[in-house]
Each structure stands twice: as structure tokens, then as C-alpha cells.
Design a protein around this motif. Structure first.
Motif, mmCIF file in Angstrom:
data_model
loop_
_atom_site.group_PDB
_atom_site.id
_atom_site.type_symbol
_atom_site.label_atom_id
_atom_site.label_comp_id
_atom_site.label_asym_id
_atom_site.label_seq_id
_atom_site.Cartn_x
_atom_site.Cartn_y
_atom_site.Cartn_z
ATOM 1 N N ALA A 243 0.829 -1.211 0.000
ATOM 2 C CA ALA A 243 0.000 0.000 0.000
ATOM 3 C C ALA A 243 0.861 1.258 0.000
ATOM 4 O O ALA A 243 0.539 2.251 -0.667
ATOM 5 N N GLN A 244 1.959 1.241 0.759
ATOM 6 C CA GLN A 244 2.831 2.408 0.837
ATOM 7 C C GLN A 244 3.624 2.633 -0.448
ATOM 8 O O GLN A 244 3.997 3.762 -0.763
ATOM 9 N N ASN A 245 3.845 1.573 -1.187
ATOM 10 C CA ASN A 245 4.720 1.637 -2.358
ATOM 11 C C ASN A 245 3.955 2.083 -3.603
ATOM 12 O O ASN A 245 3.909 1.381 -4.621
ATOM 13 N N LEU B 112 2.016 8.438 -0.678
ATOM 14 C CA LEU B 112 2.148 7.442 0.393
ATOM 15 C C LEU B 112 3.594 6.975 0.519
ATOM 16 O O LEU B 112 4.093 6.748 1.623
ATOM 17 N N TYR B 113 4.263 6.861 -0.625
ATOM 18 C CA TYR B 113 5.660 6.438 -0.597
ATOM 19 C C TYR B 113 6.552 7.534 -0.027
ATOM 20 O O TYR B 113 7.478 7.261 0.736
ATOM 21 N N ARG B 114 6.258 8.785 -0.349
ATOM 22 C CA ARG B 114 7.026 9.896 0.224
ATOM 23 C C ARG B 114 6.849 9.938 1.749
ATOM 24 O O ARG B 114 7.805 10.183 2.484
ATOM 25 N N ASP B 115 5.641 9.659 2.188
ATOM 26 C CA ASP B 115 5.392 9.627 3.635
ATOM 27 C C ASP B 115 6.144 8.473 4.282
ATOM 28 O O ASP B 115 6.707 8.619 5.381
ATOM 29 N N PHE B 116 6.171 7.307 3.598
ATOM 30 C CA PHE B 116 6.931 6.166 4.115
ATOM 31 C C PHE B 116 8.399 6.536 4.281
ATOM 32 O O PHE B 116 9.010 6.265 5.322
ATOM 33 N N ILE B 117 8.999 7.138 3.265
ATOM 34 C CA ILE B 117 10.418 7.475 3.308
ATOM 35 C C ILE B 117 10.714 8.405 4.481
ATOM 36 O O ILE B 117 11.702 8.226 5.211
ATOM 37 N N SER B 118 9.842 9.383 4.675
ATOM 38 C CA SER B 118 10.086 10.363 5.739
ATOM 39 C C SER B 118 9.967 9.762 7.120
ATOM 40 O O SER B 118 10.615 10.235 8.069
#
Length: 328
Positions: free
Chosen positions: A167-169, A174-180
Motif C-alpha cells: 500500500a505504501q509503495n 504514500l511512498y514519500r510519507d513512508f520514506i520520511s
């Protein structure tokens, strides 16, 4: 390269024990890796255990069953036969420091210095050892904490932080939020040579900020310069990109999160790759042998299929012969 896992260490110690004297009174470990060996030996031999500084100050960490009746406060006031252990000896520098420390104390004990893994050049510096392991060599229990990481290339997701979920990928917000906000898995104690990740170049600002926030020191950050996740997947670019960076910058080792990519990076780079997920050191020879075995298996299957057409009676007899053998 020679590689020893924790399972190898435990098994090698177990095989070493029958050759050790049976009249040691205690086991003393040299921090940090030597404490791992001391714990295993003390448990298997039923002996008291101490760390080096505690031993020199007359303190024990734990007692075995053989000494349940002994006053622990007086244990080291009596001359003891001591097994002083470390995991390995490389150049002999660390062992020299240990011997200097021992010499500063007027010890009444009979001390045997032992290591599990000696090197060909230093095996005579200790009293006993379990096995000679030449250089270059790596051990699972300190491969990521060694100062050698300054010469290593590290994958990022799955090594330094958790992998994103499906889901994050999303290659977007969502991926930018995961990275942060990615959860930390491992923070290096030393500066590492480089980070080589299949994250896309467009996510560099968020990636650099996460590394800065967590105090990760690194020589360079190499990211995949493609427009989208879809393009990366279509080209299956990750292993090739990592292998190219590995070869170009001549790192001593690549630390990879996924064993399938580790195998491919080793194949493409012709160099060793350590896989975190299955705790395995993959070598080019391993990959080459695996490919040969796969081709041999495929060839045997093709020959068997051809026999089914050209020699049906022989094929049926061989097939049923195998089945009857398995039933028995």
C-alpha cells in the motif's frame, strides 16, 4: 572469502569442546564478541562465567551447577584454572591489549588464552584455538558493526529501515510519507562506504533528510535514475544498477536485503554479496555452480522426455521402477 554464521559458531564450539581440558574452573570472555563464546562454553560445560574486567576485579557474572556450594564472593580468591576466550584473532593487536591488562594485575590463576577462529599468521599467539580461518573472512555477529563498513556498500530498504508495504509503495504521496517516517532497522556505528538503493532519484530529498535525522554517516548515496516505479519494474533494473555501482566504486562487500537480489548482484558483479534476510554470504562461485546444476537438471529432464517418445517401454519401466522403490 570465508564466512561464519552464528549457527556455524555454535556448531564449531560444540565440536571443539571434546578436545578441551575438563578441569577448567571458569570461563572468562573478552568483550564483546568473546562474551558470546564464553556464554556458549559456560552453559555447555556447566562452569561459572565472567567478563574480563569483572574477572580482574574478582567478580563473576554467573555460576554453573558444579559450583552451587561455593561462596561466590570468595571464588576468585582461590587459584583457579581459567579459560579466557575470544571469538577470533586477526592481527593479534586486541590480544596484546588483553595480555597487557592481565600483566597489570598480580593474578594467582592459571590462565589459558583461547580463540575459536585463528588466522594462519597469528595462530601461535594464543594457547589453543578451534579452527584456522584465513583472510578474507567475515562473521555474522559483527559484520555490520565492524569498522570495515567504511568499505561496504549498503542497500537501504530492508537493511537500514523497514521495506514499504504494498500500500505504501505507490510511487507517490504514500511512498514519500513512508520514506520520511520509515522505521529504523539498523543504524551503523561507523561511517559506511555508500548507500546503493533502487529508490528513484526523485526521492533523494526525503531520503537524505531521513538519513540526516537518524545520524547515518555515509560516503555517497547512489539512487536509480528512472522516471517511475513501473519503469524500474519493467526493466528489472535494481540488481543491475546495484552490481554496476558495486564494481565501479570497488567496495569490499555489498550488504543486500533480499537474497534473490543478492544472488543476482553476485552473478553480475562477480563479487561477494551478504544477504540480510537469509544470513548468507553469496559468492560468484556459488551462483556459477547453481547455474550449472540447474542446466544439468534441465538437460536430464529433456533427455528423459525424449526417451518417453523414442523408448516408451524403457521409460515406463524406469518410471514405475522409481515409484516402486519410493513406496518400499
Amino acid at each position: 572469502m570465508y564466512f561464519k554464521s552464528l549457527n556455524n559458531l555454535t556448531e564449531d564450539i560444540r565440536n571443539w569442546i571434546p578436545s578441551l581440558d575438563k578441569d577448567y574452573d571458569c570461563v572468562v570472555g573478552v568483550p564483546r564478541s568473546g562474551m558470546l563464546v564464553a556464554n556458549i562454553l559456560a552453559l555447555k560445560l556447566g562452569l561459572p562465567m565472567a567478563d574480563l574486567d569483572g574477572f580482574l576485579e574478582g567478580r563473576m557474572l554467573a555460576f554453573g551447577q558444579r559450583f552451587d556450594h561455593v561462596d561466590t564472593s570468595d571464588f576468585l580468591k582461590t587459584p583457579r584454572k581459567v579459560l579466557l576466550v575470544d571469538d577470533s584473532i586477526s592481527t593479534g593487536t586486541a590480544l596484546s591489549r588483553v595480555q597487557e591488562k592481565l600483566n597489570r594485575f598480580e593474578l594467582i590463576h592459571n590462565i589459558t588464552i583461547a580463540v575459536v577462529y585463528a588466522s594462519p599468521m597469528t595462530q601461535d599467539l594464543c594457547d589453543i584455538y578451534a579452527e584456522v580461518v584465513p583472510h578474507p573472512r567475515r562473521f555474522e555477529w559483527n559484520i555490520l558493526s565492524s569498522s570495515e563498513v567504511v568499505n561496504y556498500a549498503f542497500d537501504l530498504d530492508g537493511v537500514l529501515c523497514l521495506d514499504p508495504t504494498e500500500a505504501q509503495n505507490d510511487d507517490g504521496p504514500l511512498y514519500r510519507d513512508f520514506i520520511s517516517n520509515a522505521e529504523v532497522l539498523y543504524l551503523p556505528h561507523h561511517k559506511i562506504g555508500a548507500i546503493v538503493t533502487s529508490r528513484l532519484e526523485k526521492f533523494r530529498p526525503e531520503t537524505e533528510e531521513w538519513l540526516r535525522k537518524h545520524g547515518v554517516q555515509y560516503g555517497a548515496l547512489h539512487m536509480l535514475d528512472l522516471p517511475s516505479k513501473e519503469e524500474r519494474m519493467r526493466l528489472q533494473a535494481a540488481p543491475k544498477f546495484k552490481a554496476e555501482c558495486y564494481k565501479k566504486f570497488e567496495f569490499n562487500l555489498f550488504i543486500e536485503s533480499d537474497h534473490r537480489q543478492a544472488i543476482e548482484i553476485a552473478r553480475l558483479s562477480h563479487r561477494f554479496v551478504y544477504s540480510v534476510d537469509d544470513v548468507t554470504m553469496y559468492s560468484p562461485n556459488f551462483v556459477a555452480n547453481k547455474l550449472v546444476r540447474t542446466r544439468q537438471t534441465a538437460t536430464r529432464r529433456l533427455k528423459l522426455l525424449a526417451s518417453a517418445i523414442t523408448r516408451p517401454k524403457w521409460f515406463v519401466g524406469k518410471l514405475f521402477g522409481k515409484i516402486s522403490t519410493r513406496v518400499k
